[in-house]
Scaffold this motif. Sequence first.
Motif, PDB file in Angstrom:
ATOM      1  N   LYS A 169       0.830  -1.201   0.000  1.00 23.32           N
ATOM      2  CA  LYS A 169       0.000   0.000   0.000  1.00 23.32           C
ATOM      3  C   LYS A 169       0.869   1.258   0.000  1.00 23.32           C
ATOM      4  CE  LYS A 169      -3.517  -2.643   0.050  1.00 23.32           C
ATOM      5  NZ  LYS A 169      -4.214  -2.882  -1.229  1.00 23.32           N
ATOM      6  N   ALA A 172      -2.241   4.100   2.661  1.00 19.23           N
ATOM      7  CA  ALA A 172      -3.370   3.357   3.218  1.00 19.23           C
ATOM      8  C   ALA A 172      -4.335   4.239   4.001  1.00 19.23           C
ATOM      9  CB  ALA A 172      -2.848   2.238   4.117  1.00 19.23           C
ATOM     10  N   PRO A 176      -7.022   3.294   0.695  1.00 16.66           N
ATOM     11  CA  PRO A 176      -6.549   1.949   1.029  1.00 16.66           C
ATOM     12  C   PRO A 176      -6.266   1.047  -0.170  1.00 16.66           C
ATOM     13  CG  PRO A 176      -8.448   2.564   2.377  1.00 16.66           C
ATOM     14  CD  PRO A 176      -8.320   3.605   1.307  1.00 16.66           C
TER      15      PRO A 176
END
Length: 262
Positions: A169, A172, A176
């Motif tokens: 990620k 995030a 996300p």
Amino acid sequence: MLLPRILTAIVGSALLLGAIYFGSLPFMFVVLGIVLVAVREFYTLARDTGYPCYPVLGLLASGAVVLSVFLNGISFGQVTENQLTSALISLFLVAIVFRSLMRGPQDTSLSEWSVTFMGVFYVAWSLSHLLLIRDLRPGGRNITFMLFAMIWTEDILAYFIGSRWGHHKIAASISPKKSWEGTLAGLAGAVVVAVVFQMGIFKHELKVAEAVGLALLVGLLAFASDLGESVLKRGAGAKDSSQILPGHGGLLDRFDSFLLTT
């Protein structure tokens, strides 16, 4: 949800690409419609976050900015001589102040001024530059096609590669679903599109290295622009800016990548 998303993309893309091809009034009306809906969505997000604003004033000013850029910046004079837009912005400021004077002292006045003004500049002013890009001489139409092709390719590859192989990620807390894998794939796609346009259309205007550099710049700005709108949605607790486009959310969602690139 995939079928509505595909159908919406086909119809919307055909309408937009047709408007870009013909330019002039068709493209202006399409941009104007996009701007008015996107600005309305921006003010809705702001209010849902707890920031009051003047949506009616903002929408009127946004429409006026787009029209003034089209009329003064394209049809009636050079961009450097565009005094109509400057005058409209000044009148817009006057209108905001008078609107507050009519209400009297409020502890929300600063928010109302700032958010209303931001909606016009963040969305309307940014997207109105599409009209100027389209009218560049020579090659404005092809430049506009290349811009959309780069950003759309980046978005599509980032979505599909990120959904399938995105394990790392990138932001995030903001978005996300965004991953390094998807982001890098999107940037690579934008570079490929730029090189194809360079080899096929702009071989006398751009070198390959310049096309690659342009694609990376546009790609990074599009990524930052996309994340910027995600910040607004996170603050408002919203997944999409609206549900006007089946499977795609709102127009602000669809054109967020253009806000910093234009």
